[in-house]
Design a protein around this motif. Structure first.
Motif, PDB file in Angstrom:
ATOM      1  N   ILE A  54     -75.548  52.345 108.235  1.00 52.67           N
ATOM      2  CA  ILE A  54     -74.235  52.930 108.521  1.00 52.67           C
ATOM      3  C   ILE A  54     -73.802  53.904 107.433  1.00 52.67           C
ATOM      4  O   ILE A  54     -73.354  55.029 107.712  1.00 52.67           O
ATOM      5  CB  ILE A  54     -73.179  51.810 108.681  1.00 52.67           C
ATOM      6  N   PHE A  55     -73.941  53.501 106.175  1.00 54.66           N
ATOM      7  CA  PHE A  55     -73.353  54.268 105.081  1.00 54.66           C
ATOM      8  C   PHE A  55     -74.287  55.306 104.465  1.00 54.66           C
ATOM      9  O   PHE A  55     -73.807  56.255 103.828  1.00 54.66           O
ATOM     10  CB  PHE A  55     -72.872  53.314 103.979  1.00 54.66           C
ATOM     11  N   LYS A  56     -75.600  55.160 104.615  1.00 52.04           N
ATOM     12  CA  LYS A  56     -76.516  56.114 103.986  1.00 52.04           C
ATOM     13  C   LYS A  56     -76.293  57.546 104.462  1.00 52.04           C
ATOM     14  O   LYS A  56     -76.188  58.463 103.617  1.00 52.04           O
ATOM     15  CB  LYS A  56     -77.969  55.689 104.216  1.00 52.04           C
ATOM     16  N   PRO A  57     -76.176  57.816 105.775  1.00 51.16           N
ATOM     17  CA  PRO A  57     -75.913  59.201 106.193  1.00 51.16           C
ATOM     18  C   PRO A  57     -74.575  59.740 105.672  1.00 51.16           C
ATOM     19  O   PRO A  57     -74.476  60.924 105.319  1.00 51.16           O
ATOM     20  CB  PRO A  57     -75.912  59.111 107.728  1.00 51.16           C
ATOM     21  N   ILE A  58     -73.565  58.876 105.609  1.00 52.20           N
ATOM     22  CA  ILE A  58     -72.244  59.309 105.128  1.00 52.20           C
ATOM     23  C   ILE A  58     -72.313  59.679 103.655  1.00 52.20           C
ATOM     24  O   ILE A  58     -71.794  60.733 103.234  1.00 52.20           O
ATOM     25  CB  ILE A  58     -71.205  58.199 105.363  1.00 52.20           C
ATOM     26  N   ILE A  59     -72.953  58.831 102.869  1.00 53.43           N
ATOM     27  CA  ILE A  59     -73.057  59.088 101.429  1.00 53.43           C
ATOM     28  C   ILE A  59     -73.882  60.346 101.166  1.00 53.43           C
ATOM     29  O   ILE A  59     -73.516  61.185 100.323  1.00 53.43           O
ATOM     30  CB  ILE A  59     -73.662  57.868 100.719  1.00 53.43           C
ATOM     31  N   ALA A  69     -74.756  59.360  94.372  1.00 57.19           N
ATOM     32  CA  ALA A  69     -75.111  58.837  95.695  1.00 57.19           C
ATOM     33  C   ALA A  69     -75.926  57.560  95.569  1.00 57.19           C
ATOM     34  O   ALA A  69     -75.709  56.595  96.318  1.00 57.19           O
ATOM     35  CB  ALA A  69     -75.893  59.894  96.472  1.00 57.19           C
ATOM     36  N   ASN A  70     -76.870  57.526  94.611  1.00 55.94           N
ATOM     37  CA  ASN A  70     -77.662  56.312  94.400  1.00 55.94           C
ATOM     38  C   ASN A  70     -76.787  55.149  93.942  1.00 55.94           C
ATOM     39  O   ASN A  70     -76.963  54.004  94.375  1.00 55.94           O
ATOM     40  CB  ASN A  70     -78.748  56.572  93.359  1.00 55.94           C
ATOM     41  N   LEU A  71     -75.825  55.443  93.057  1.00 55.19           N
ATOM     42  CA  LEU A  71     -74.924  54.393  92.584  1.00 55.19           C
ATOM     43  C   LEU A  71     -74.067  53.840  93.717  1.00 55.19           C
ATOM     44  O   LEU A  71     -73.880  52.618  93.830  1.00 55.19           O
ATOM     45  CB  LEU A  71     -74.036  54.936  91.463  1.00 55.19           C
ATOM     46  N   LEU A  72     -73.542  54.732  94.561  1.00 51.92           N
ATOM     47  CA  LEU A  72     -72.726  54.280  95.691  1.00 51.92           C
ATOM     48  C   LEU A  72     -73.556  53.485  96.687  1.00 51.92           C
ATOM     49  O   LEU A  72     -73.090  52.476  97.229  1.00 51.92           O
ATOM     50  CB  LEU A  72     -72.089  55.490  96.380  1.00 51.92           C
ATOM     51  N   MET A  73     -74.803  53.919  96.918  1.00 50.55           N
ATOM     52  CA  MET A  73     -75.680  53.199  97.842  1.00 50.55           C
ATOM     53  C   MET A  73     -76.004  51.807  97.297  1.00 50.55           C
ATOM     54  O   MET A  73     -76.016  50.818  98.030  1.00 50.55           O
ATOM     55  CB  MET A  73     -76.966  53.991  98.047  1.00 50.55           C
ATOM     56  N   GLY A  74     -76.222  51.743  95.992  1.00 51.69           N
ATOM     57  CA  GLY A  74     -76.464  50.446  95.379  1.00 51.69           C
ATOM     58  C   GLY A  74     -75.261  49.538  95.481  1.00 51.69           C
ATOM     59  O   GLY A  74     -75.394  48.335  95.746  1.00 51.69           O
TER      60      GLY A  74
END
Length: 305
Positions: A54-59, A69-74
């Protein structure tokens, strides 16, 4: 010994310690040997996978392929896995603790119920997601760096640092918060804690939520190197349970030391012959328990005395 095995061993020890500490906490505080901990691991892994979709395309759309982006994904992966693990812990409370905690043979009954929950959860996950493995995004990126000429991968460093931070926060909460002190009282002397007005029914909920969240963290971190599947929690459950026994059930320092010993043992044996890893691990644990039935934790207690 090849020095490159050190970060690999510490990486294994970090993940194993999360599972072993969780199992030890549950046993020492509410007297339950939670065999549904592997199911908690798997459910948390699938929750992290779903949220990553859900969130990977948004980020990526807002921040691109950047460090932020990596920090937010983590943050998304670890927080979603922790929340899912905590929620599953609440489910275990209502199914395996609350109805039977004051009944005869509670430890045996809870063992059977948590085993049934584990088996049922695997079947439900197979029905919902199938048997194919799911991969999580690499939140720590790819590549490696060197510390004193020892090569360390980004995912290994990220796992070790994340585990240290999370365990430090949890142990600080247990030491200084009111609820944490009540949980520690239940871990050290359940009967004395009940005489002091501490209810096992009220402390069981945060215990199962915290340990479920720790299982979620271990799922998110271990899934950086393996895939998520309905049975992905089986091996971590076995490793966590055996390390908890090695460290002494209910002894947190013993569980950490046991995880470090098993991590290094697996790293060394695996570098020689991978198929002997499980065999050597169990032989080592059996030998220790023969000479020290209370585990490493009992040895630490004797040293303090």
């Amino acid at each position: 010994m090849d020095l490159s095995l050190i970060p690999y061993a510490l990486n294994l020890a970090a993940i194993y310690s999360l599972m072993a500490i969780s199992i030890s906490m549950i046993w020492s505080s509410i007297g339950m040997l939670n065999l549904a901990h592997g199911a908690t691991f798997a459910v948390s892994g699938y929750a992290a996978w779903q949220f990553s979709i859900i969130f990977k395309p948004i980020i990526l759309a807002f921040f691109g392929k950047t460090l932020l982006a990596n920090l937010l994904m983590g943050l998304v992966l670890i927080s979603s896995a922790m929340v899912a693990g905590a929620i599953f812990g609440i489910l275990i409370y209502f199914l395996a603790y609350l109805p039977i905690h004051d009944k005869p043979n509670y430890p045996v009954r809870s063992l059977i119920i948590t085993l049934a929950i584990n088996i049922a959860t695997i079947q439900i996950l197979l029905f919902l997601f199938g048997a194919r493995n799911k991969g999580l995004p690499k939140i720590f990126g790819f590549g490696r760096f060197e510390i004193f000429d020892i090569p360390v991968r980004y995912d290994q460093a990220g796992t070790i640092i994340s585990t240290i931070l999370i365990l430090s926060i949890m142990l600080s909460w247990l030491k200084f918060s009111r609820m944490g002190i009540e949980i520690r009282a239940m871990m050290q002397n359940p009967e004395g804690a009940s005489y002091s007005g501490i209810s096992s029914r009220t402390t069981a909920i945060p215990v199962l939520m915290i340990t479920g969240a720790l299982a979620g963290v271990s799922a998110a971190l271990l899934s950086q190197t393996i895939f998520v599947s309905p049975t992905s929690g089986s091996i971590p459950l076995i490793k966590g349970l055996t390390i908890a026994l090695l460290g002494g059930l209910g002894n947190v320092p013993g569980a950490v030391l046991g995880a470090v010993l098993i991590g290094f043992l697996e790293a060394v044996v695996g570098s020689i012959q991978q198929r002997y890893v499980m065999f050597s691990t169990f032989i080592f644990i059996i030998i220790v328990l023969i000479f020290r039935p209370r585990g490493i934790g009992g040895l630490l207690d004797d040293t303090r005395e």
